[in-house]
Design a protein around this motif. Sequence first.
Motif, short mmCIF file in Angstrom:
data_model
loop_
_atom_site.label_atom_id
_atom_site.label_comp_id
_atom_site.label_asym_id
_atom_site.label_seq_id
_atom_site.Cartn_x
_atom_site.Cartn_y
_atom_site.Cartn_z
N LEU A 26 0.72 -1.52 -0.06
CA LEU A 26 0.10 -0.02 -0.03
C LEU A 26 0.92 1.14 -0.66
O LEU A 26 0.34 2.01 -0.79
CB LEU A 26 -0.42 0.22 1.54
CG LEU A 26 -2.29 -1.15 1.17
CD1 LEU A 26 -3.02 -1.06 2.27
CD2 LEU A 26 -3.17 -0.87 -0.49
N ALA A 27 1.39 1.61 0.38
CA ALA A 27 2.53 2.56 0.94
C ALA A 27 2.97 2.76 -0.51
O ALA A 27 3.35 3.78 -1.07
CB ALA A 27 3.89 2.70 1.92
N LEU A 29 1.83 1.50 -3.57
CA LEU A 29 0.77 1.96 -4.43
C LEU A 29 0.99 3.55 -3.85
O LEU A 29 0.22 4.52 -4.89
CB LEU A 29 -0.13 1.57 -4.16
CG LEU A 29 -1.33 1.76 -5.13
CD1 LEU A 29 -1.51 1.36 -5.94
CD2 LEU A 29 -2.28 0.99 -4.21
N ASP A 30 0.61 4.45 -2.87
CA ASP A 30 -0.13 5.30 -2.47
C ASP A 30 1.08 6.49 -3.85
O ASP A 30 1.43 7.05 -3.72
CB ASP A 30 0.10 5.94 -1.68
CG ASP A 30 -1.04 5.40 -0.88
OD1 ASP A 30 -2.08 4.86 -1.23
OD2 ASP A 30 -1.07 4.47 0.51
N LEU A 31 2.55 6.18 -3.45
CA LEU A 31 3.92 6.58 -3.34
C LEU A 31 3.79 6.61 -5.33
O LEU A 31 3.63 7.40 -5.73
CB LEU A 31 4.78 6.22 -3.32
CG LEU A 31 5.61 6.35 -1.64
CD1 LEU A 31 6.95 5.43 -1.42
CD2 LEU A 31 5.50 7.37 -1.51
N MET A 33 1.47 6.50 -7.00
CA MET A 33 0.02 6.79 -7.57
C MET A 33 0.04 8.55 -7.95
O MET A 33 -0.15 9.46 -8.05
CB MET A 33 -1.61 6.75 -7.16
CG MET A 33 -2.08 5.64 -6.96
SD MET A 33 -2.50 4.58 -8.57
CE MET A 33 -4.25 5.54 -7.96
N ALA A 34 0.54 9.36 -6.69
CA ALA A 34 1.31 10.41 -6.68
C ALA A 34 1.83 10.57 -7.47
O ALA A 34 1.87 12.31 -7.55
CB ALA A 34 2.09 10.12 -4.72
N ARG A 50 -6.88 -2.77 -3.83
CA ARG A 50 -6.43 -3.02 -2.59
C ARG A 50 -6.93 -4.64 -1.98
O ARG A 50 -7.11 -4.46 -0.97
CB ARG A 50 -6.81 -1.74 -1.44
CG ARG A 50 -5.89 -0.05 -2.26
CD ARG A 50 -6.27 0.78 -1.04
NE ARG A 50 -5.69 1.46 -1.40
CZ ARG A 50 -5.62 2.75 -2.11
NH1 ARG A 50 -6.06 2.46 -3.90
NH2 ARG A 50 -4.85 4.04 -2.52
#
Length: 83
Positions: A26-27, A29-31, A33-34, A50
């Motif tokens: 998840l971490a 993925l968030d990076l 996507m950002a 997810r």
Amino acid sequence: MKPLLPPALRPGDRIGIAAPGGPIRLAHLDLGMAYLAGRGYSPVPAPHLRSRHGYLAGTDLERRRDLNGFLADGDLKAIWFAR
């Protein structure tokens, strides 16, 4: 034979993000996507991105629906696999 290449991505293009194999971190993925958003793209997470089912990124049905949904979406310019 000349290779067949897709058109280059442009800012504002929608990019589908799916995980048809193993579960994602998840971490990361968030990076990611950002990063895409920061480059001007519009990342579109799959409905079950997810999800987790054992060692897979969701059930077979969830993963298949995510990928097929993206393939049928004529507004997406690319599909990237999160893993």
